[in-house]
Motif scaffolding. Structure first.
Motif, mmCIF file in Angstrom:
data_model
loop_
_atom_site.group_PDB
_atom_site.id
_atom_site.type_symbol
_atom_site.label_atom_id
_atom_site.label_comp_id
_atom_site.label_asym_id
_atom_site.label_seq_id
_atom_site.Cartn_x
_atom_site.Cartn_y
_atom_site.Cartn_z
ATOM 1 N N ASP A 181 0.679 -1.064 -0.107
ATOM 2 C CA ASP A 181 -0.140 -0.050 0.185
ATOM 3 C C ASP A 181 1.069 1.283 -0.039
ATOM 4 O O ASP A 181 1.820 1.169 0.597
ATOM 5 C CB ASP A 181 -0.922 0.143 1.443
ATOM 6 N N HIS A 182 0.298 2.650 -0.739
ATOM 7 C CA HIS A 182 1.288 3.537 -0.739
ATOM 8 C C HIS A 182 2.433 3.759 -1.710
ATOM 9 O O HIS A 182 2.752 4.775 -1.762
ATOM 10 C CB HIS A 182 1.570 4.167 0.776
ATOM 11 N N LEU A 183 2.849 2.586 -2.407
ATOM 12 C CA LEU A 183 3.641 2.628 -2.989
ATOM 13 C C LEU A 183 3.344 2.624 -4.555
ATOM 14 O O LEU A 183 2.675 1.861 -5.032
ATOM 15 C CB LEU A 183 4.648 1.482 -2.910
ATOM 16 N N TYR A 184 3.864 3.626 -5.351
ATOM 17 C CA TYR A 184 3.607 3.866 -6.835
ATOM 18 C C TYR A 184 4.773 3.916 -7.583
ATOM 19 O O TYR A 184 5.764 4.458 -7.134
ATOM 20 C CB TYR A 184 2.728 5.082 -6.854
ATOM 21 N N LEU A 185 4.599 3.541 -8.728
ATOM 22 C CA LEU A 185 5.366 3.933 -9.922
ATOM 23 C C LEU A 185 4.788 4.988 -10.685
ATOM 24 O O LEU A 185 3.734 4.628 -11.465
ATOM 25 C CB LEU A 185 5.845 2.877 -10.688
ATOM 26 N N LEU A 186 5.306 6.140 -11.000
ATOM 27 C CA LEU A 186 4.700 7.269 -11.537
ATOM 28 C C LEU A 186 5.462 7.330 -13.024
ATOM 29 O O LEU A 186 6.886 7.447 -13.191
ATOM 30 C CB LEU A 186 5.105 8.303 -11.080
ATOM 31 N N HIS A 187 4.810 7.074 -14.159
ATOM 32 C CA HIS A 187 5.334 7.296 -15.461
ATOM 33 C C HIS A 187 4.965 8.549 -16.212
ATOM 34 O O HIS A 187 3.680 9.021 -16.198
ATOM 35 C CB HIS A 187 4.699 6.200 -16.213
ATOM 36 N N LEU A 188 6.314 9.222 -16.389
ATOM 37 C CA LEU A 188 6.034 10.818 -16.803
ATOM 38 C C LEU A 188 6.130 11.027 -18.143
ATOM 39 O O LEU A 188 5.911 12.166 -18.404
ATOM 40 C CB LEU A 188 7.253 11.371 -15.966
ATOM 41 N N LYS A 189 6.008 9.973 -19.065
ATOM 42 C CA LYS A 189 6.006 10.106 -20.532
ATOM 43 C C LYS A 189 5.256 11.212 -20.889
ATOM 44 O O LYS A 189 5.365 12.074 -21.757
ATOM 45 C CB LYS A 189 5.908 8.988 -21.270
ATOM 46 N N PHE A 190 3.824 11.207 -20.238
ATOM 47 C CA PHE A 190 2.768 12.297 -20.946
ATOM 48 C C PHE A 190 2.737 13.192 -19.827
ATOM 49 O O PHE A 190 1.479 13.886 -20.018
ATOM 50 C CB PHE A 190 1.523 11.303 -21.164
ATOM 51 N N CYS A 191 3.467 13.750 -19.043
ATOM 52 C CA CYS A 191 3.503 14.697 -18.048
ATOM 53 C C CYS A 191 3.657 16.098 -18.486
ATOM 54 O O CYS A 191 3.247 16.956 -18.061
ATOM 55 C CB CYS A 191 4.337 14.680 -16.976
ATOM 56 N N ASP A 192 4.073 16.291 -19.952
ATOM 57 C CA ASP A 192 4.303 17.660 -20.401
ATOM 58 C C ASP A 192 4.173 17.335 -22.007
ATOM 59 O O ASP A 192 5.065 16.854 -22.497
ATOM 60 C CB ASP A 192 5.422 18.306 -19.927
#
Length: 290
Positions: A181-192
């Motif tokens: 719980d509470h652990l995430y992988l953020l994929h940033l390819k589409f962040c900007d």
């Protein structure tokens, strides 16, 4: 043994490398960050001062992704001799801990039993261009608050067991599934949108230089110009994703466990990775985390 190291491979992606360095350099210390500098680019060397930089040749190759993950696999196993955990992934992927946990990522990892592989829940940070018109200039979360579930990026990327990692980092040969719980992988390819377009321009050049077509190369098809499409249209389509109330990720993790199984006869393990047509607003507590 040190608690954790972070490892990535990068070629001239300054936008994402800056975010990677802010995140892991701040949490783990740059002395515990390992960067494979594909092509020995000066921009990577300059940005990554204080880190452990491994320069390698940048010659184009149709089996680029296979070679990349063969190398990363071996570096991970070597680093495990000196670290309890090794976090490995692409430069646009960051493992984060929800601040609601009340501790930071290094403290969290200190409490994790050894000989495990952790699979953070994958969330893709998306740029809602009609709501967030400004380009990212520093921190990403805050200016960007929208995410969509990304099962394909729920990667087994926090390694403290001896195992083999598949090309792309999507599977390992570790037979148990740990999704804290509470652990995430953020994929940033589409962040900007602007950063996306610049990155795709570079990748189109690299894939073209191999002289191989999509079907002949062990490179993601999204690196090829013929699969790219219209950049702005890709981002405008995010508005059609169904906004969900709240931020309850438990059902997504439970789905991973329900579908956990062997990946044929490969020795790898997997869960189902459906495409979701939903999005969420990150709680304010995430702002400034990345």
């Amino acid at each position: 043994m040190q608690t954790a190291a972070a490892l990535t491979m990068v070629r001239d992606d300054a936008f994402f490398l800056k975010a990677w360095l802010r995140h892991y350099g701040g949490l783990l210390g740059r002395q515990n960050c390992y960067i494979v500098n594909h092509g020995r680019g000066e921009i990577v060397s300059d940005l990554a001062q204080g880190c452990n930089v491994i320069g390698i040749p940048g010659d184009p190759h149709k089996n680029f992704d296979m070679k990349r993950w063969r190398m990363l696999n071996n570096v991970v196993m070597g680093l495990r001799c000196y670290y309890d955990h090794v976090i490995v992934g692409d430069v646009d992927e960051l493992v984060v801990l929800d601040p609601v946990a009340g501790i930071d990522l290094p403290e969290f990892l200190k409490a994790i039993p050894p000989n495990r592989v952790l699979t953070p829940l994958g969330l893709e940070v998306i740029h809602r261009v009609e709501l967030e018109p400004d380009r990212i200039e520093g921190r990403i979360l805050g200016p960007r608050r929208h995410v969509r579930p990304a099962p394909h990026y729920s990667k087994p990327c926090v390694i403290s067991a001896g195992t083999k990692i598949a090309r792309g980092g999507h599977f390992t040969q570790y037979e148990r599934l740990h999704t804290p719980d509470h652990l995430y992988l953020l994929h940033l390819k589409f962040c900007d949108l602007a950063a996306y377009s610049e990155a795709m321009d570079r990748r189109n050049v690299i894939s073209a230089a191999t002289g191989a077509g999509i079907k002949e190369a062990a490179i993601g098809r999204h690196w090829f110009a013929e699969s790219r499409g219209n950049d702005r249209a890709v981002f405008e389509a995010f508005s059609a994703l169904k906004m969900q109330d709240g931020f309850e990720m438990g059902p997504l993790r439970r789905r991973m466990h329900r579908t956990w199984k062997k990946r044929g006869e490969t020795g790898y393990w997997e869960f189902d990775c459906p495409d979701f047509d939903t999005q969420y607003l990150l709680p304010e507590r995430f702002s400034g985390l990345v």
